[in-house]
Design an enzyme around this catalytic site. Structure first.
Site, PDB file in Angstrom:
ATOM      1  N   CYS A 127      44.652  42.225  41.189  1.00  0.00           N
ATOM      2  CA  CYS A 127      44.149  41.889  39.851  1.00  0.00           C
ATOM      3  C   CYS A 127      42.622  41.741  39.846  1.00  0.00           C
ATOM      4  CB  CYS A 127      44.743  40.568  39.379  1.00  0.00           C
ATOM      5  SG  CYS A 127      46.508  40.607  39.046  1.00  0.00           S
ATOM      6  N   ASN A 160      40.815  45.260  38.019  1.00  0.00           N
ATOM      7  CA  ASN A 160      42.097  45.502  38.690  1.00  0.00           C
ATOM      8  C   ASN A 160      42.053  46.855  39.389  1.00  0.00           C
ATOM      9  OD1 ASN A 160      42.131  46.554  36.008  1.00  0.00           O
ATOM     10  ND2 ASN A 160      44.356  46.696  36.026  1.00  0.00           N
ATOM     11  N   ILE A 161      42.645  46.876  40.569  1.00  0.00           N
ATOM     12  CA  ILE A 161      42.646  48.086  41.396  1.00  0.00           C
ATOM     13  C   ILE A 161      44.091  48.357  41.790  1.00  0.00           C
ATOM     14  CG2 ILE A 161      41.768  49.179  43.496  1.00  0.00           C
ATOM     15  CD1 ILE A 161      39.442  47.079  43.402  1.00  0.00           C
ATOM     16  N   GLU A 162      44.662  49.389  41.193  1.00  0.00           N
ATOM     17  CA  GLU A 162      46.086  49.670  41.403  1.00  0.00           C
ATOM     18  C   GLU A 162      46.303  50.602  42.590  1.00  0.00           C
ATOM     19  OE1 GLU A 162      47.641  50.819  37.552  1.00  0.00           O
ATOM     20  OE2 GLU A 162      47.496  48.722  36.877  1.00  0.00           O
ATOM     21  N   CYS A 196      47.049  34.789  40.399  1.00  0.00           N
ATOM     22  CA  CYS A 196      45.603  34.570  40.232  1.00  0.00           C
ATOM     23  C   CYS A 196      45.306  33.118  39.901  1.00  0.00           C
ATOM     24  CB  CYS A 196      45.049  35.490  39.155  1.00  0.00           C
ATOM     25  SG  CYS A 196      44.948  37.205  39.713  1.00  0.00           S
ATOM     26  N   GLU A 255      40.833  39.328  38.615  1.00  0.00           N
ATOM     27  CA  GLU A 255      40.369  37.976  38.946  1.00  0.00           C
ATOM     28  C   GLU A 255      40.263  37.786  40.450  1.00  0.00           C
ATOM     29  OE1 GLU A 255      42.777  38.986  37.024  1.00  0.00           O
ATOM     30  OE2 GLU A 255      43.279  37.566  35.429  1.00  0.00           O
ATOM     31  N   CYS A 280      47.488  36.142  35.650  1.00  0.00           N
ATOM     32  CA  CYS A 280      48.846  36.043  36.183  1.00  0.00           C
ATOM     33  C   CYS A 280      48.976  34.784  37.056  1.00  0.00           C
ATOM     34  CB  CYS A 280      49.197  37.296  36.983  1.00  0.00           C
ATOM     35  SG  CYS A 280      48.517  37.326  38.652  1.00  0.00           S
TER      36      CYS A 280
HETATM   37  N1  THU Z   1      46.265  42.388  35.848  1.00  0.00           N
HETATM   38  C1  THU Z   1      45.072  41.796  36.167  1.00  0.00           C
HETATM   39  O1  THU Z   1      44.155  42.450  36.683  1.00  0.00           O
HETATM   40  N2  THU Z   1      44.933  40.479  35.905  1.00  0.00           N
HETATM   41  C2  THU Z   1      45.907  39.685  35.378  1.00  0.00           C
HETATM   42  O2  THU Z   1      45.815  38.478  35.431  1.00  0.00           O
HETATM   43  C3  THU Z   1      47.049  40.321  34.736  1.00  0.00           C
HETATM   44  C4  THU Z   1      47.387  41.672  35.291  1.00  0.00           C
HETATM   45  C5  THU Z   1      46.428  43.809  36.141  1.00  0.00           C
HETATM   46  C6  THU Z   1      47.360  44.101  37.286  1.00  0.00           C
HETATM   47  C7  THU Z   1      47.815  45.493  36.943  1.00  0.00           C
HETATM   48  O3  THU Z   1      46.886  46.417  37.454  1.00  0.00           O
HETATM   49  C8  THU Z   1      47.776  45.543  35.431  1.00  0.00           C
HETATM   50  O4  THU Z   1      46.959  44.462  35.019  1.00  0.00           O
HETATM   51  C9  THU Z   1      49.132  45.446  34.769  1.00  0.00           C
HETATM   52  O5  THU Z   1      49.837  44.354  35.240  1.00  0.00           O
END
Ligand code: THU
Length: 133
Positions: free
Chosen positions: A53, A42-44, A93, A55, A90
Site C-alpha cells: 500500500c 501503492n505498488i502492485e 497500514c 502508506e 487498510c
Molecule cells: N491500497 C492502498 O495503497 N492503501 C490502502 O490503505 C488501501 C488499499 C491499495 C492496495 C491495492 O494496490 C489497491 O489499493 C486496491 O486494494
C-alpha cells in the site's frame, strides 16, 4: 507545511501509483516532525499478495532513511480515471502507523479540495502495541 500542501504531496504521489490489476490508485505523504515529506504510492504485483500500500511505502521509506518522529500522514486514493474522494487506510497500514506514531497522530483523508483530519486512535481504537508485550 499546511494540511492542504501535504494532501497535494499525496495527490502527486498518487500519480506514480503502479496499480495495473486493481486500477485503484493511492498516494500518501508522511510529514516528519522536522518538516520533511516522504511520499509513497501503492505498488502492485502479479502475485497479488506482494502488493504494498501507499502508506506503508511512505512509512518504510521514511523509517529506512532514519526517521522516527512523524507529525502527520495524508492519504489520497480512488479508482483510476476518477477524482479521489475518500480512501481510508487498510487495517495492516493502520497497524504499521501505530508502530511509529502516537494515538493523537494526525491522519488526513479526502482529496486536495475537501479533506478531514482524524486521529490514529479514531481509526484504530483498542490497538495492540509494544506496551502490550
Ligand atoms: N491500497 C492502498 O495503497 N492503501 C490502502 O490503505 C488501501 C488499499 C491499495 C492496495 C491495492 O494496490 C489497491 O489499493 C486496491 O486494494
Amino acid at each position: 507545511m499546511t494540511d492542504r500542501e501535504l494532501m497535494e504531496c499525496a495527490q502527486a504521489a498518487r500519480s506514480r501509483s503502479y496499480s495495473p490489476y486493481s486500477h485503484f490508485r493511492v498516494g500518501a505523504a508522511l510529514l516528519t516532525a522536522d518538516g520533511k515529506v516522504y511520499t509513497g504510492c501503492n505498488i502492485e504485483n502479479a502475485a497479488f499478495s506482494a502488493t504494498v500500500c501507499a502508506e506503508r511505502t511512505a512509512i518504510f521509506k521514511a523509517v529506512s532513511a532514519g526517521e522516527r518522529n512523524f507529525a502527520a500522514l495524508a492519504i489520497v486514493g480512488g479508482r483510476e480515471g476518477e477524482t479521489a474522494e475518500f480512501c481510508a487506510p487498510c487495517g495492516v497500514c493502520r497497524q504499521v502507523i501505530a508502530e511509529f506514531c502516537p494515538k493523537q497522530f494526525k491522519i488526513l483523508l479526502g482529496n486536495t479540495e475537501r479533506f478531514r483530519a482524524y486521529t490514529l486512535e479514531e481509526l484504530l481504537p483498542l490497538s495492540f502495541s509494544e506496551s502490550d508485550l
